[in-house]
Write an enzyme that holds these catalytic residues in place. Structure first.
Site, PDB file in Angstrom:
ATOM      1  N   ARG A   1       0.812  -1.220   0.000  1.00  0.00           N
ATOM      2  CA  ARG A   1       0.000   0.000   0.000  1.00  0.00           C
ATOM      3  C   ARG A   1       0.843   1.267   0.000  1.00  0.00           C
ATOM      4  O   ARG A   1       0.416   2.310   0.491  1.00  0.00           O
ATOM      5  CB  ARG A   1      -0.927  -0.003   1.217  1.00  0.00           C
ATOM      6  CG  ARG A   1      -1.883  -1.175   1.251  1.00  0.00           C
ATOM      7  CD  ARG A   1      -2.828  -1.100   2.433  1.00  0.00           C
ATOM      8  NE  ARG A   1      -3.717  -2.250   2.499  1.00  0.00           N
ATOM      9  CZ  ARG A   1      -4.643  -2.421   3.428  1.00  0.00           C
ATOM     10  NH1 ARG A   1      -4.799  -1.497   4.381  1.00  0.00           N
ATOM     11  NH2 ARG A   1      -5.406  -3.497   3.427  1.00  0.00           N
ATOM     12  N   CYS A   2       2.010   1.200  -0.562  1.00  0.00           N
ATOM     13  CA  CYS A   2       2.933   2.338  -0.603  1.00  0.00           C
ATOM     14  C   CYS A   2       2.779   3.077  -1.933  1.00  0.00           C
ATOM     15  O   CYS A   2       2.369   2.499  -2.944  1.00  0.00           O
ATOM     16  CB  CYS A   2       4.365   1.826  -0.434  1.00  0.00           C
ATOM     17  SG  CYS A   2       5.647   3.098  -0.505  1.00  0.00           S
ATOM     18  N   GLY A   3       3.128   4.354  -1.934  1.00  0.00           N
ATOM     19  CA  GLY A   3       3.116   5.109  -3.178  1.00  0.00           C
ATOM     20  C   GLY A   3       4.122   4.592  -4.184  1.00  0.00           C
ATOM     21  O   GLY A   3       4.020   4.869  -5.383  1.00  0.00           O
TER      22      GLY A   3
END
Length: 233
Positions: free
Chosen positions: A107-109
């Protein structure tokens, strides 16, 4: 190839290139600088001795011994880790192969670009012996909260990841996985033993030695030439 550290060039995900108080927190209680005067109690006679510890580097013996054992390991191949399904995997199975070791998050950019490029690099070079070892980690913004089956489904379904994915680990602090203690002790760079964020990368040669460390902002495609050099070596 001698180890080098690819320096940070830009901030990412709101974090500056210099270590922040947030990332400093990942040092845990084992490493601290102190300029205070302290009292040391002799356990044999109960006497407290006042002593100056200005600029003294305090290291808890227990954590120090753990890091010392990791540093004493000869190569990545000396470690056994658990894969995403809970099976023991001896990393000596990767002898003779260049490795890119990455701490990943769902769920990281940086997730989409990194997983996509990692999958493309793996598809391009896997038949030449190149391997990617992905270690999920939930220490940065809580961006890998899922269970191992959920992480596996995400990576393999959305990004068609075929490279090995391992058990979720800590990469900083007192519960740091032994493999990451080793990687950091052999490739400290200016960050020392701190992993800055998701998708920091370690390039390992065919003998299991760390030869390069890349910050999270370095895309997998930017590492391709270094991978080619190790494959040709």
């Amino acid at each position: 190839m001698a180890f080098s550290y690819a320096s940070f060039s830009t901030p990412f995900n709101g974090f500056a290139a210099n270590p922040s108080p947030i990332t400093s927190a990942f040092l845990g209680p084992s490493l601290r600088f102190s300029t205070r005067t302290s009292k040391t109690r002799n356990p044999s006679n109960g006497v407290s001795v006042k002593s100056s510890n200005s600029h003294r580097f305090l290291v808890k013996s227990k954590n120090f011994s753990v890091y010392a054992r990791a540093a004493a390991e000869k190569s990545v191949h000396d470690f056994t880790v658990k894969d995403i399904d809970g099976n023991d995997v001896s990393l000596d199975k990767f002898k003779g192969k260049p490795l890119l070791i990455v701490n990943v998050a769902s769920r990281c950019g940086l997730t989409s670009s990194n997983y996509s490029e990692l999958s493309q690099l793996y598809e391009k070079y896997k038949n030449q012996g190149f391997e990617i070892l992905a270690f999920p980690c939930n220490q940065f913004g809580g961006q890998e909260p899922g269970s191992n089956p959920e992480i596996k489904q995400f990576a393999c379904t959305r990004f068609k990841a075929e490279f090995p994915i391992f058990d979720k680990v800590d990469v900083n602090g007192p519960s740091t996985a032994p493999i990451y203690k080793f990687l950091k002790s052999n490739a400290g760079g200016f960050l020392g033993d701190i992993i800055k964020w998701n998708f920091e990368k370690f390039l390992v040669d065919k003998k299991g030695k760390v030869v390069e460390r890349y910050p999270p902002t370095t895309s997998p495609f930017q590492i391709e030439k270094d991978i080619q050099k190790l494959l040709a070596a």
